[in-house]
Write a protein that holds these residues in place. Sequence first.
Motif, short mmCIF file in Angstrom:
data_model
loop_
_atom_site.label_atom_id
_atom_site.label_comp_id
_atom_site.label_asym_id
_atom_site.label_seq_id
_atom_site.Cartn_x
_atom_site.Cartn_y
_atom_site.Cartn_z
N LEU A 138 17.29 67.39 46.20
CA LEU A 138 16.98 68.32 47.29
C LEU A 138 17.99 69.45 47.33
O LEU A 138 17.63 70.62 47.48
N GLU A 139 19.25 69.14 47.15
CA GLU A 139 20.28 70.17 47.11
C GLU A 139 20.03 71.13 45.95
O GLU A 139 20.15 72.35 46.09
N ASN A 193 15.87 77.54 45.17
CA ASN A 193 15.05 78.35 46.07
C ASN A 193 15.82 79.58 46.55
O ASN A 193 15.23 80.66 46.70
N TYR A 194 17.10 79.46 46.79
CA TYR A 194 17.93 80.60 47.20
C TYR A 194 17.92 81.66 46.10
O TYR A 194 17.67 82.85 46.36
N TYR A 241 21.04 79.96 53.89
CA TYR A 241 22.48 79.76 54.13
C TYR A 241 23.22 80.68 53.16
O TYR A 241 23.32 80.39 51.97
N CYS A 291 17.13 73.41 46.80
CA CYS A 291 17.52 74.43 47.79
C CYS A 291 18.38 75.52 47.14
O CYS A 291 18.24 76.70 47.49
N LEU A 335 22.06 78.53 49.76
CA LEU A 335 20.95 77.58 49.80
C LEU A 335 19.82 78.19 50.62
O LEU A 335 20.07 78.97 51.54
N ASN A 361 10.44 71.55 50.55
CA ASN A 361 11.25 72.40 49.68
C ASN A 361 10.72 72.44 48.25
O ASN A 361 10.83 73.46 47.58
N LYS A 405 11.58 66.49 53.91
CA LYS A 405 12.29 67.70 53.48
C LYS A 405 12.02 67.97 52.00
O LYS A 405 11.88 69.12 51.59
N TRP A 406 11.99 66.93 51.20
CA TRP A 406 11.74 67.09 49.77
C TRP A 406 10.38 67.76 49.54
O TRP A 406 10.27 68.71 48.77
N GLU A 416 16.49 76.58 52.64
CA GLU A 416 15.83 75.33 53.03
C GLU A 416 14.63 75.63 53.91
O GLU A 416 14.72 76.41 54.85
N ILE A 425 11.94 79.70 56.58
CA ILE A 425 13.03 79.33 55.68
C ILE A 425 14.37 79.68 56.31
O ILE A 425 14.55 80.80 56.80
#
Length: 167
Positions: free
Chosen positions: A30-31, A37-38, A102, A34, A107, A140, A136-137, A109, A99
């Motif tokens: 997941l990290e 995705n950023y 961060y 993310c 990131l 994302n 969350k998985w 999310e 979305i």
Amino acid sequence: MGNRQRSRLLPGKLTAAMSFVNPVNKSFCLEQVCESNYQKLLKLIPDLMAFKETAIGLAPHHTTLHLDIIERTPYTMTVELSHCFNRNKEAYLAPAVKIRVYLDAQLAEVLSDHVRAGVTQVFKDPGLSLEIMNYKWRLNYFLQKWLDHCLKKDYLFSADEATEALA
């Protein structure tokens, strides 16, 4: 990645494919999603930080993408990205993904999408960590695939002049 059942996948069935992608270490994956995705979001919208309220992404022969800046703080941004399938923007926007970006951690999310509510609205009990992680998985992973799709279309973003003129 963990379990993948390729034999059952049908071409063009992204939702079916998403249900079969099940990494063993979902927290780590997941990290990674993310972070990816950023990077993809900034590649799709290079001037993301410069937009004040809204922006429109255009690509030849494709539906428009709409970006709405919902909130901005020194270290985060909350945006909504959606396709518009009609000339009247309020008529039909999908997938309308909210979305949280961060900026310091680099990131992005998903908080919610047009079909699924936010994690805090769905799971009131923080003890349901496995279910929360799975939720969350899915959100994302969907964003990752959608951003890949949008990047292939070569969208160019500019400020929504009608909104910016009023500011």
